[in-house]
Motif scaffolding. Sequence first.
Motif, PDB file in Angstrom:
ATOM      1  N   VAL A  67       0.835  -1.200   0.000  1.00 18.02           N
ATOM      2  CA  VAL A  67       0.000   0.000   0.000  1.00 18.02           C
ATOM      3  C   VAL A  67       0.874   1.256   0.000  1.00 18.02           C
ATOM      4  O   VAL A  67       0.601   2.204  -0.745  1.00 18.02           O
ATOM      5  N   ASP A  68       1.939   1.272   0.796  1.00 17.85           N
ATOM      6  CA  ASP A  68       2.829   2.434   0.834  1.00 17.85           C
ATOM      7  C   ASP A  68       3.455   2.689  -0.529  1.00 17.85           C
ATOM      8  O   ASP A  68       3.542   3.832  -0.976  1.00 17.85           O
ATOM      9  N   GLN A  69       3.893   1.633  -1.201  1.00 12.24           N
ATOM     10  CA  GLN A  69       4.497   1.783  -2.521  1.00 12.24           C
ATOM     11  C   GLN A  69       3.453   2.252  -3.533  1.00 12.24           C
ATOM     12  O   GLN A  69       3.743   3.085  -4.383  1.00 12.24           O
ATOM     13  N   SER A  70       2.240   1.740  -3.426  1.00 14.50           N
ATOM     14  CA  SER A  70       1.166   2.172  -4.331  1.00 14.50           C
ATOM     15  C   SER A  70       0.879   3.656  -4.163  1.00 14.50           C
ATOM     16  O   SER A  70       0.665   4.373  -5.145  1.00 14.50           O
ATOM     17  N   LEU A  71       0.877   4.126  -2.928  1.00 14.93           N
ATOM     18  CA  LEU A  71       0.651   5.544  -2.658  1.00 14.93           C
ATOM     19  C   LEU A  71       1.772   6.389  -3.257  1.00 14.93           C
ATOM     20  O   LEU A  71       1.512   7.404  -3.907  1.00 14.93           O
ATOM     21  N   LYS A  72       3.007   5.956  -3.074  1.00 16.63           N
ATOM     22  CA  LYS A  72       4.151   6.686  -3.639  1.00 16.63           C
ATOM     23  C   LYS A  72       4.073   6.719  -5.168  1.00 16.63           C
ATOM     24  O   LYS A  72       4.352   7.752  -5.790  1.00 16.63           O
ATOM     25  N   ASN A  73       3.705   5.588  -5.764  1.00 18.41           N
ATOM     26  CA  ASN A  73       3.584   5.536  -7.226  1.00 18.41           C
ATOM     27  C   ASN A  73       2.488   6.465  -7.731  1.00 18.41           C
ATOM     28  O   ASN A  73       2.661   7.155  -8.736  1.00 18.41           O
ATOM     29  N   CYS A  74       1.370   6.486  -7.030  1.00 19.81           N
ATOM     30  CA  CYS A  74       0.256   7.350  -7.413  1.00 19.81           C
ATOM     31  C   CYS A  74       0.667   8.820  -7.358  1.00 19.81           C
ATOM     32  O   CYS A  74       0.440   9.574  -8.306  1.00 19.81           O
ATOM     33  N   VAL A  75       1.277   9.225  -6.249  1.00 14.63           N
ATOM     34  CA  VAL A  75       1.714  10.624  -6.099  1.00 14.63           C
ATOM     35  C   VAL A  75       2.747  10.973  -7.165  1.00 14.63           C
ATOM     36  O   VAL A  75       2.693  12.051  -7.762  1.00 14.63           O
ATOM     37  N   SER A  76       3.654  10.059  -7.443  1.00 16.98           N
ATOM     38  CA  SER A  76       4.666  10.295  -8.474  1.00 16.98           C
ATOM     39  C   SER A  76       4.024  10.462  -9.849  1.00 16.98           C
ATOM     40  O   SER A  76       4.375  11.381 -10.607  1.00 16.98           O
ATOM     41  N   ASP A  77       3.071   9.592 -10.183  1.00 14.28           N
ATOM     42  CA  ASP A  77       2.371   9.698 -11.472  1.00 14.28           C
ATOM     43  C   ASP A  77       1.623  11.020 -11.588  1.00 14.28           C
ATOM     44  O   ASP A  77       1.651  11.673 -12.637  1.00 14.28           O
ATOM     45  N   GLU A  78       0.956  11.416 -10.509  1.00 12.79           N
ATOM     46  CA  GLU A  78       0.200  12.673 -10.520  1.00 12.79           C
ATOM     47  C   GLU A  78       1.132  13.871 -10.672  1.00 12.79           C
ATOM     48  O   GLU A  78       0.834  14.814 -11.414  1.00 12.79           O
TER      49      GLU A  78
END
Length: 102
Positions: free
Chosen positions: A43-54
């Motif tokens: 979940v932490d990695q998914s959140l980081k990936n989402c913020v990075s993509d945005e």
Amino acid sequence: MPISISAIVVGTHLVVAAADGVPAFDISRSCKLDVAATTGPSVDQSLKNCVSDENRARQELVSQWPKFSASSKAQCIPLEGIGGDPSYVSLLTCLQMYLWDR
């Protein structure tokens, strides 16, 4: 119920004003809500990936903003408020589709 011309003029002005610059979205909130719908140990990695993509999408929007027509901005920006939290990735995709359609 008739709509007055002044109401139309005021409404049009608001859309144009909103399209002058890249809108500001709360990507932390959007990503947290998106990731909350997923489960698993990353979940932490998914959140980081989402913020990075945005963030990448926002940077691309800033650099390409002048290329997008006012009419495509007026169509795409309001769509971001429908059904949840807005996304720069989604907004960029919408605006690029209008470019490809030309």
